[in-house]
Design a protein around this motif. Structure first.
Motif, PDB file in Angstrom:
ATOM      1  N   LEU A 225      33.186 -21.956  -6.885  1.00  0.00           N
ATOM      2  CA  LEU A 225      34.082 -23.119  -6.843  1.00  0.00           C
ATOM      3  C   LEU A 225      34.559 -23.378  -5.418  1.00  0.00           C
ATOM      4  O   LEU A 225      34.650 -24.523  -4.980  1.00  0.00           O
ATOM      5  CB  LEU A 225      35.272 -22.904  -7.791  1.00  0.00           C
ATOM      6  CG  LEU A 225      34.909 -22.959  -9.277  1.00  0.00           C
ATOM      7  CD1 LEU A 225      36.101 -22.593 -10.150  1.00  0.00           C
ATOM      8  CD2 LEU A 225      34.402 -24.347  -9.638  1.00  0.00           C
ATOM      9  N   ILE A 226      34.875 -22.306  -4.681  1.00  0.00           N
ATOM     10  CA  ILE A 226      35.276 -22.472  -3.285  1.00  0.00           C
ATOM     11  C   ILE A 226      34.114 -23.076  -2.499  1.00  0.00           C
ATOM     12  O   ILE A 226      34.296 -24.017  -1.719  1.00  0.00           O
ATOM     13  CB  ILE A 226      35.729 -21.125  -2.689  1.00  0.00           C
ATOM     14  CG1 ILE A 226      37.030 -20.673  -3.356  1.00  0.00           C
ATOM     15  CG2 ILE A 226      35.931 -21.248  -1.179  1.00  0.00           C
ATOM     16  CD1 ILE A 226      37.455 -19.267  -3.015  1.00  0.00           C
ATOM     17  N   GLY A 227      32.913 -22.556  -2.744  1.00  0.00           N
ATOM     18  CA  GLY A 227      31.724 -23.117  -2.095  1.00  0.00           C
ATOM     19  C   GLY A 227      31.566 -24.590  -2.429  1.00  0.00           C
ATOM     20  O   GLY A 227      31.267 -25.424  -1.568  1.00  0.00           O
ATOM     21  N   LEU A 228      31.832 -24.922  -3.697  1.00  0.00           N
ATOM     22  CA  LEU A 228      31.722 -26.312  -4.143  1.00  0.00           C
ATOM     23  C   LEU A 228      32.740 -27.179  -3.415  1.00  0.00           C
ATOM     24  O   LEU A 228      32.428 -28.292  -2.969  1.00  0.00           O
ATOM     25  CB  LEU A 228      31.946 -26.383  -5.659  1.00  0.00           C
ATOM     26  CG  LEU A 228      31.844 -27.766  -6.283  1.00  0.00           C
ATOM     27  CD1 LEU A 228      30.428 -28.285  -6.183  1.00  0.00           C
ATOM     28  CD2 LEU A 228      32.284 -27.731  -7.741  1.00  0.00           C
ATOM     29  N   ALA A 229      33.970 -26.660  -3.265  1.00  0.00           N
ATOM     30  CA  ALA A 229      35.009 -27.417  -2.555  1.00  0.00           C
ATOM     31  C   ALA A 229      34.567 -27.709  -1.124  1.00  0.00           C
ATOM     32  O   ALA A 229      34.674 -28.842  -0.644  1.00  0.00           O
ATOM     33  CB  ALA A 229      36.318 -26.636  -2.573  1.00  0.00           C
ATOM     34  N   ILE A 230      34.044 -26.682  -0.459  1.00  0.00           N
ATOM     35  CA  ILE A 230      33.569 -26.876   0.923  1.00  0.00           C
ATOM     36  C   ILE A 230      32.442 -27.906   0.933  1.00  0.00           C
ATOM     37  O   ILE A 230      32.414 -28.822   1.764  1.00  0.00           O
ATOM     38  CB  ILE A 230      33.055 -25.541   1.514  1.00  0.00           C
ATOM     39  CG1 ILE A 230      34.161 -24.495   1.512  1.00  0.00           C
ATOM     40  CG2 ILE A 230      32.541 -25.764   2.933  1.00  0.00           C
ATOM     41  CD1 ILE A 230      33.691 -23.110   1.910  1.00  0.00           C
ATOM     42  N   ALA A 231      31.518 -27.757  -0.036  1.00  0.00           N
ATOM     43  CA  ALA A 231      30.354 -28.643  -0.073  1.00  0.00           C
ATOM     44  C   ALA A 231      30.772 -30.087  -0.314  1.00  0.00           C
ATOM     45  O   ALA A 231      30.238 -31.015   0.291  1.00  0.00           O
ATOM     46  CB  ALA A 231      29.391 -28.184  -1.161  1.00  0.00           C
ATOM     47  N   LEU A 232      31.757 -30.289  -1.206  1.00  0.00           N
ATOM     48  CA  LEU A 232      32.214 -31.655  -1.492  1.00  0.00           C
ATOM     49  C   LEU A 232      32.847 -32.264  -0.245  1.00  0.00           C
ATOM     50  O   LEU A 232      32.603 -33.420   0.098  1.00  0.00           O
ATOM     51  CB  LEU A 232      33.234 -31.635  -2.639  1.00  0.00           C
ATOM     52  CG  LEU A 232      32.641 -31.431  -4.028  1.00  0.00           C
ATOM     53  CD1 LEU A 232      33.750 -31.296  -5.061  1.00  0.00           C
ATOM     54  CD2 LEU A 232      31.725 -32.592  -4.386  1.00  0.00           C
ATOM     55  N   TYR A 233      33.660 -31.462   0.430  1.00  0.00           N
ATOM     56  CA  TYR A 233      34.289 -31.932   1.668  1.00  0.00           C
ATOM     57  C   TYR A 233      33.204 -32.358   2.661  1.00  0.00           C
ATOM     58  O   TYR A 233      33.232 -33.462   3.200  1.00  0.00           O
ATOM     59  CB  TYR A 233      35.151 -30.814   2.257  1.00  0.00           C
ATOM     60  CG  TYR A 233      35.789 -31.205   3.575  1.00  0.00           C
ATOM     61  CD1 TYR A 233      36.917 -32.027   3.604  1.00  0.00           C
ATOM     62  CD2 TYR A 233      35.265 -30.762   4.784  1.00  0.00           C
ATOM     63  CE1 TYR A 233      37.488 -32.406   4.802  1.00  0.00           C
ATOM     64  CE2 TYR A 233      35.833 -31.131   5.993  1.00  0.00           C
ATOM     65  CZ  TYR A 233      36.945 -31.955   5.986  1.00  0.00           C
ATOM     66  OH  TYR A 233      37.495 -32.321   7.167  1.00  0.00           O
TER      67      TYR A 233
END
Lengths: 256, 271
Positions: A225-233
């Motif tokens: 999820l943290i990776g996803l947050a970074i990726a979305l940003y």
């Protein structure tokens, strides 16, 4: 005894496949107890021994791919001897455990020896040969079936004492060593992924993921999820940069 | 470097519910060819194959796609259909191959953990506990109740997730259609973050050796290595393997080395 041993071997082969494929969980001792009980003509004892083994071995599940002592062979041999010798279930467990541990080691070995076959599979994939890919999978199933059937047949046909003595001649360090190697083995898979995916610009995200798990002990889902947050940003930043200020890169170079 | 884009770029026809069900059945053999080099890769490809053949009528594209799906893959055998659904949607829309790989890897790790918690730590203890308690009393329905309860959830989840994953994948892709190169970049970011976490979590490499001198004891793992950096050996060993792979060593050699490390470690009581 030959017919019974053969039927039990057949069952062991089927549930040995079920342990990894199908996963209907007919391989659990509680089911094996009933079936072996039917084969040996004592359903009640089979159920009792199977149920007891089930409760004792509840935790023996392949968590995160690590191989626990083999519940298929443990269940089959445990219930069979429980019924044949007429011992109480706890003694049956004592007989079954060395077999379960030895088979765990053999399975680790099998997963190692089967690795070279993947290069044949690569070749089939490249050729678009789907039948070849299917054959490789059926081959794996066939080997598992024969392996479990033979392992279950021998001790039941020749008797527990000989078989136990034979199993105990395998030095403990070999079994331990195979299980340690099995624990390290995922490193190779991850290294192969890194070889395919890693680019210098991504190293930072790899480090973040590692630190989150190693130092903060976060579960993988939270890391994803943290990776996803970074990726979305990153995604929306890129998209913004792309749509609004198309020649952004030029601007920067011009500035310099 | 070969292209990451399929030659035939037009979306294939959508897969029917019947086709998805067929693929979900095939997913039962996910681990038929399990091995330490690729883990479930060949079984994963086996599960997808009829779908891939339906999607990629172009021979070269089929070969590319099959090759991609022979790469290392490992997830939870019950939840795999969700990834299958999403990936089939992406293949059908002829997404960038790097994006497909990134999404696949980003999903396989978390689903592994969720599946363990759902099935092995929750569903199995409950259903097997009920079954075993009946069986111990000599009740024939013990094993039957266990199998019914367990598989009701098992097959419900397996087939349900296939549809859900596919529908969600198709919907998400049509929303993300602009900016495909950013999607594959984003997917790689999640993928590599997850791989970093997986290494620390799932590579089990511990030194059990305790150094003794008179009264003093020094546990190498807890007192030395973990103090420098937790999961140092898993990371170090993975990077060593990565380096050897880049040097052109084959995975088989690496597996051989690993078995020897394990055996030596056990023989000398170090690991």
């Amino acid at each position: 005894m030959l017919l019974e041993a053969l039927l039990i071997a057949l069952w062991a082969g089927i549930v040995g496949i079920d342990l990894f494929n199908g996963l209907t969980h007919i391989h659990r001792p509680v089911v094996t107890g009933l079936v072996v009980g039917i084969i040996l003509g004592d359903v009640t004892t089979g159920l009792i021994v199977g149920g007891t083994l089930e409760l004792i071995w509840m935790g023996m599940v392949p968590l995160a791919g690590a191989q626990p002592p083999n519940v298929v062979i443990g269940g089959v041999i445990g219930t069979a001897f429980g019924i044949i010798i007429g011992q109480d279930p706890n003694v049956a467990v004592g007989i079954a455990i060395p077999f379960a541990v030895a088979v765990q080691g053999l399975i680790t070995l099998f997963f190692t020896i089967f690795s070279p076959v993947m290069h044949k599979a690569d070749q089939f994939a490249l050729e678009g040969n789907y039948k070849g890919i299917e054959r490789i999978n059926y081959l794996g199933l066939a080997i598992l079936f024969v392996f479990y059937a033979v392992i279950a047949f021998l001790p039941i046909f020749f008797g527990a004492e000989q078989a136990s003595a034979y199993v105990e001649t395998v030095p403990q360090w070999i079994l331990d060593g195979l299980s340690i190697a099995g624990g390290i083995m995922p490193a190779i898979g991850f290294a192969m992924l890194l070889k395919i995916m890693m680019k210098v610009e991504y190293i930072m995200f790899f480090i973040v993921g590692f630190v989150l798990a190693a130092y903060l002990n976060l579960p993988i889902l939270s890391i994803a999820l943290i990776g996803l947050a970074i990726a979305l940003y990153d995604f929306y930043q890129n998209k913004k940069g792309n749509n609004n200020s198309g020649p952004r890169e030029e601007e920067i170079t011009d500035g310099i | 470097m070969e292209s990451n884009i399929y030659e035939d770029n037009t979306s294939a026809q959508e897969l029917s519910a019947r086709q998805l069900r067929h693929l979900a059945w095939r997913s039962l053999l996910l681990q038929a060819s399990f091995n330490y080099e690729r883990m479930q890769a060949a079984g994963w490809l086996y599960s997808l194959l009829p779908g891939l053949r339906y999607i990629h009528k172009n021979k070269k594209d089929l070969s590319k796609s099959m090759k991609d799906h022979m790469e290392f893959f490992n997830t939870h055998p019950f939840l795999v259909t969700f990834i299958m659904g999403v990936i089939l949607a992406m293949e059908q829309k002829k997404e960038d191959r790097e994006a497909i790989r990134g999404i696949k890897i980003a999903m396989m790790g978390p689903l592994g953990g969720i599946g363990d918690a759902m099935f092995y730590l929750t569903l199995l203890p409950i259903t097997a506990g009920i079954g075993a308690s009946l069986a111990i009393e000599g009740n024939v329905f013990g094993p039957i109740v266990f199998l019914l309860l367990f598989n009701l959830v098992h097959f419900g989840v397996r087939f349900g997730l296939m549809n859900y994953g596919y529908k969600m994948g198709v919907k998400a892709i049509s929303k993300l259609k602009e900016g495909t190169q950013f999607v594959s970049r984003a997917a790689s970011i999640v993928g590599l973050t997850v791989v970093g976490g997986l290494i620390a979590t799932y590579v089990a490499f511990n030194v059990s050796y305790v150094w003794k001198s008179g009264e003093a004891e020094l546990a190498i793992q807890a007192d030395v290595l973990d103090q420098i950096m937790p999961a140092m050996l898993p990371l170090g060993y993975t990077l060593l393997m990565y380096w050897l792979l880049k040097k052109g060593r084959s995975p088989i050699t690496l597996i051989g080395i690993t078995v020897i490390v394990g055996l030596l470690g056990a023989y000398f009581n170090i690991l």
